[in-house]
Design an enzyme around this catalytic site. Structure first.
Site, PDB file in Angstrom:
ATOM      1  N   GLY A 120     -16.097  -2.267   8.940  1.00  0.00           N
ATOM      2  CA  GLY A 120     -16.288  -1.102   8.072  1.00  0.00           C
ATOM      3  C   GLY A 120     -15.149  -0.124   8.310  1.00  0.00           C
ATOM      4  N   GLU A 353     -15.496   5.046   1.059  1.00  0.00           N
ATOM      5  CA  GLU A 353     -14.016   5.166   1.061  1.00  0.00           C
ATOM      6  C   GLU A 353     -13.536   5.766   2.391  1.00  0.00           C
ATOM      7  OE1 GLU A 353     -11.710   5.783  -2.329  1.00  0.00           O
ATOM      8  OE2 GLU A 353     -13.210   4.994  -3.703  1.00  0.00           O
ATOM      9  N   THR A 355     -15.588   6.964   6.227  1.00  0.00           N
ATOM     10  CA  THR A 355     -16.497   8.060   6.597  1.00  0.00           C
ATOM     11  C   THR A 355     -15.668   9.326   6.842  1.00  0.00           C
ATOM     12  OG1 THR A 355     -16.316   7.661   8.964  1.00  0.00           O
ATOM     13  CG2 THR A 355     -18.023   6.410   7.784  1.00  0.00           C
TER      14      THR A 355
END
Ligand code: FAD
Length: 368
Positions: A120, A353, A355
């Protein structure tokens, strides 16, 4: 003029469905139809490829006005830009012609596949592989959290082509929904933006022609990051729109609601809250518009400004929507009023887009 046009369309054709789209967690088809009919579904596509040729600021205004009534619907123009910008920034002329025309015409939306279950914030840790086989690339892997997955016809997919080189061993490709071996997971059950489908995308020996690579081999991660420099500004726009919707609603409510024999808007404690909300929103708007101008001019400090606009506007949207719920008291806490939806929708702008912690890392590395 653009703002007035989009606001009128959003009020008439998108707002009436916003509550139901959220309640039923269904795709806002009415919004897609209305935006496509008005040529507002992918306004950023350059005119030479059949698009409206809107600049970065005009795109921001479109997204802002759609988000003001329905955050889920604003992901149609926003993610069409996110998904296709890698092609615009780094794709071959043939690739641009092949994919931007249909996008502009409304023949297919574009999604952006970077994140994975175990990659992520550390996106360069991705595992999806693309292996060259003659005139083809063969893709295998899983992408997670992909906005509009299943609805979009086209997917920009970042995949590892050289595992020894980490971010410099990642390349970008266009994959089509109809390519054999592409499938989708169940829609995620989310806190907000419930009308925007978020699903996993699976690639099982997906064989695509070699010319679907975007740019040179090994440049995919750089393209993906360059794209985010521009599109974080569209997330800021979404945050501005959500916050404006909540502020507008609260402003009207405090004139109507009476306690202690007068409208609650007569109390200075309430007025000060509204003043703070409007002040923060305007500051976020100025930063976002300034970042949009930098995006258009490709200024050297765009990376800082894109991250700053996204981070600031999304934090402000979270504060403003929370305060809007507060100003409606118990009523604000119910789904009979739109502000709790706006508060739930605002939360995602602090997460995707990158954190807001990641935005701070980006800003710290690119201090002006
Ligand atoms: C609704 C939704 C839609 C999305 N759409 C897309 C899409 O279309 N395409 C796409 O590619 N992705 C998409 N994403 C993915 C999104 O960008 C990621 O969720 C996000 O980047 C965070 O990654 P993660 O969820 O793995 O969190 P993690 O990276 O696991 O982070 C968890 C927490 O740790 C913090 N953290 C991590 N590393 C650091 C660090 N170095 N310093 C400080 N804090 C840190 C984070 O800030 C966060 O608070 C979407 C996500 C959601 C929820």
């Amino acid at each position: 003029m653009l703002r007035e046009t989009v606001r009128a369309l959003a009020e008439a054709k998108i707002a009436p469905y916003a509550a139901a789209v959220d309640e039923e967690a269904r795709f806002p088809q009415e919004a897609l139809d209305a935006l496509t009919a008005a040529d507002l579904h992918a306004v950023h596509v350059p005119e030479e490829y059949g698009g409206a040729g809107a600049d970065a600021l005009a795109t921001v205004i479109v997204i802002e006005e759609v988000a003001r009534v329905c955050a889920s619907s604003s992901l149609i123009p926003a993610v069409n830009k996110l998904g296709s910008l890698p092609v615009i920034l780094s794709g071959s002329e043939d690739l641009k012609k092949k994919y931007l025309g249909p996008l502009a015409k409304g023949d297919g939306m574009f999604s952006y596949c970077l994140s994975e279950p175990d990659a992520g914030s550390d996106a360069a840790g991705m595992k999806t592989r693309a292996v060259r086989d003659g005139d083809f690339w063969v893709l295998n892997g899983v992408k997670r959290w992909i906005t509009n997955a299943g609805v979009s016809k086209y997917y920009t997919v970042m995949a590892v082509t050289d595992p020894t080189k980490r971010s410099k061993g990642i390349s970008a490709f266009v994959v089509e929904k109809s390519d054999e071996g592409v499938s989708f997971g169940a829609p995620e059950k989310k806190l907000g933006i419930k009308g925007s489908p978020t699903r996993e995308v699976y690639f099982d020996n997906v064989r695509i022609p070699a010319d679907r690579i975007i740019g040179e081999e090994g440049t995919g991660f750089a393209t993906a990051m360059k794209t985010l420099d521009h599109t974080r500004i569209t997330i800021a726009a979404q945050a501005l729109g959500i916050a404006q919707g909540a502020l507008d609603y609260a402003k009207g409510y405090v004139q109507e609601r009476k306690q202690f024999g007068k409208p609650i808007g007569d109390f200075q404690g309430v007025q000060f809250m509204l003043a703070d909300m409007a002040m923060k929103l305007e500051a976020a708007r100025q930063l976002t518009y300034s970042a949009a101008a930098k995006s258009e001019r490709l200024d050297g400090d765009l990376t800082f400004f894109g991250a700053a606009a996204k981070c600031f506007a999304s934090d402000v949207a979270m504060e403003i929507t929370t305060d809007a719920v507060q100003l409606l008291g118990g009523y604000g806490y119910t789904r009979d009023y739109p502000v709790e939806r706006m508060m739930r929708d605002a939360k995602i702008t602090q997460i995707y887009e990158g954190t807001n912690q990641v935005q701070r890392i980006v800003m710290a590395r690119n201090l002006p």
